[in-house]
Scaffold this active site. Structure first.
Site, PDB file in Angstrom:
ATOM      1  NE  ARG A 163     -41.711  -4.521 -17.446  1.00  0.00           N
ATOM      2  CZ  ARG A 163     -40.928  -5.277 -16.663  1.00  0.00           C
ATOM      3  NH1 ARG A 163     -39.832  -4.786 -16.143  1.00  0.00           N
ATOM      4  NH2 ARG A 163     -41.248  -6.530 -16.430  1.00  0.00           N
ATOM      5  NE  ARG A 184     -41.702 -11.754  -9.870  1.00  0.00           N
ATOM      6  CZ  ARG A 184     -41.109 -11.169 -10.911  1.00  0.00           C
ATOM      7  NH1 ARG A 184     -39.832 -11.418 -11.194  1.00  0.00           N
ATOM      8  NH2 ARG A 184     -41.758 -10.328 -11.668  1.00  0.00           N
ATOM      9  NE  ARG A 192     -40.285 -15.335 -12.609  1.00  0.00           N
ATOM     10  CZ  ARG A 192     -40.143 -14.258 -13.358  1.00  0.00           C
ATOM     11  NH1 ARG A 192     -39.045 -14.058 -14.054  1.00  0.00           N
ATOM     12  NH2 ARG A 192     -41.118 -13.370 -13.432  1.00  0.00           N
ATOM     13  NE  ARG A 228     -45.229 -10.000 -14.707  1.00  0.00           N
ATOM     14  CZ  ARG A 228     -44.505 -11.071 -14.360  1.00  0.00           C
ATOM     15  NH1 ARG A 228     -45.103 -12.152 -13.916  1.00  0.00           N
ATOM     16  NH2 ARG A 228     -43.215 -11.042 -14.468  1.00  0.00           N
ATOM     17  CE  LYS A 284     -36.836  -8.710 -19.107  1.00  0.00           C
ATOM     18  NZ  LYS A 284     -38.045  -9.573 -19.198  1.00  0.00           N
TER      19      LYS A 284
HETATM   20  P1  AMP Z   1     -39.812  -7.774 -13.445  1.00  0.00           P
HETATM   21  O1  AMP Z   1     -39.128  -8.309 -12.240  1.00  0.00           O
HETATM   22  O2  AMP Z   1     -38.870  -7.094 -14.404  1.00  0.00           O
HETATM   23  O3  AMP Z   1     -40.695  -8.786 -14.127  1.00  0.00           O
HETATM   24  O4  AMP Z   1     -40.793  -6.617 -12.922  1.00  0.00           O
HETATM   25  C1  AMP Z   1     -41.842  -6.903 -12.032  1.00  0.00           C
HETATM   26  C2  AMP Z   1     -42.867  -5.799 -12.050  1.00  0.00           C
HETATM   27  O5  AMP Z   1     -42.264  -4.565 -11.624  1.00  0.00           O
HETATM   28  C3  AMP Z   1     -43.454  -5.468 -13.419  1.00  0.00           C
HETATM   29  O6  AMP Z   1     -44.508  -6.339 -13.789  1.00  0.00           O
HETATM   30  C4  AMP Z   1     -43.930  -4.043 -13.188  1.00  0.00           C
HETATM   31  O7  AMP Z   1     -45.117  -4.023 -12.401  1.00  0.00           O
HETATM   32  C5  AMP Z   1     -42.810  -3.470 -12.329  1.00  0.00           C
HETATM   33  N1  AMP Z   1     -41.746  -2.891 -13.187  1.00  0.00           N
HETATM   34  C6  AMP Z   1     -40.479  -3.352 -13.343  1.00  0.00           C
HETATM   35  N2  AMP Z   1     -39.803  -2.594 -14.209  1.00  0.00           N
HETATM   36  C7  AMP Z   1     -40.666  -1.624 -14.628  1.00  0.00           C
HETATM   37  C8  AMP Z   1     -40.579  -0.552 -15.549  1.00  0.00           C
HETATM   38  N3  AMP Z   1     -39.455  -0.319 -16.248  1.00  0.00           N
HETATM   39  N4  AMP Z   1     -41.667   0.239 -15.711  1.00  0.00           N
HETATM   40  C9  AMP Z   1     -42.808   0.032 -15.011  1.00  0.00           C
HETATM   41  N5  AMP Z   1     -42.969  -0.979 -14.148  1.00  0.00           N
HETATM   42  C10 AMP Z   1     -41.905  -1.811 -13.952  1.00  0.00           C
END
Ligand code: AMP
Length: 209
Positions: A88, A155, A122, A166, A13
């Protein structure tokens, strides 16, 4: 155009969003990146969410919704935006309907094997957030971002224990959004398995561009 990018972690994404920003000339709003910046700055938000994110769990709906609601009041979203990683959960999607409309939801369709391959390799720039891959898309100089010179790192939530969590969280809490948006007639499925240039072609085709 107001878009949501929906898909499991590692579906690509964020990588497609970089291209989509150029194509559509609208900003990418990544809740994950906003949280990571807050963690780096050790702000109250960052301190609150660090352990949750490192464990691969979701930040609570209330905090996340407030963050996005505030972000969508800023001037640069006048012509649209790409929401990358939000909503989410169903409550987040319902809340979003109270403060914004959405034109289309792009569903990144990819099997678990593809997700594991991408997350396993990644690498991310600590400064600008650009995504690299240890095999498919290495930075020219080891651990240095080609775009801003920042440090390229793994990360904490891309480590194996967090990745399993996740994926589980995605299946339980995020995947139901596929039907939620399909029933509203907003969903566009794209095959997210190929390399990003090919996905960009499917993306433009899906949007009729
Ligand atoms: P991402 O970079 O989108 O993979 O997000 C990394 C982490 O941020 C996720 O695994 C969640 O812990 C948190 N996070 C990001 N977006 C959300 C969301 N919409 N709701 C809750 N937690 C989020």
């Amino acid at each position: 155009m107001k878009l949501i990018f929906l898909g499991p972690p590692g579906a690509g994404k964020g990588t497609l969003a970089v291209k989509a920003v150029e194509i559509l000339n609208v900003p990418q709003i990544s809740t994950g990146s906003i949280f990571r910046s807050a963690i780096a700055a050790q702000s109250p938000l960052g301190l609150k969410v660090k352990a949750i994110i490192d464990a691969g769990k979701l930040v609570d709906d209330e905090t996340t919704i407030e963050l996005v609601k505030e972000r969508l009041t800023q001037d640069d979203v006048k012509n649209g935006f790409i929401l990358d990683g939000f909503p989410r959960t169903i409550p987040q999607a319902q809340a979003l309907e109270t403060f914004s409309t959405i034109d289309k939801v792009i569903n990144f369709d990819i099997p678990d094997s593809g997700v594991l391959e991408r997350l396993g390799g990644r690498r991310v720039c600590r400064m600008c957030g650009f995504n690299f891959h240890a095999i498919f898309n290495k930075p020219s100089k080891e651990d240095v971002c080609d775009h801003c010179g920042g440090e390229v790192y793994i990360r904490d939530d891309d480590k194996p224990e967090a990745v399993q969590k996740r994926l589980e969280v995605y299946r339980e809490q995020t995947a139901p959004l596929i039907d939620f948006y399909r029933e509203k007639g907003l969903l566009l499925d794209i095959d997210a398995s190929p390399m990003v240039d090919e996905i960009a072609v499917s993306f433009k085709k899906a949007l009729g561009l």
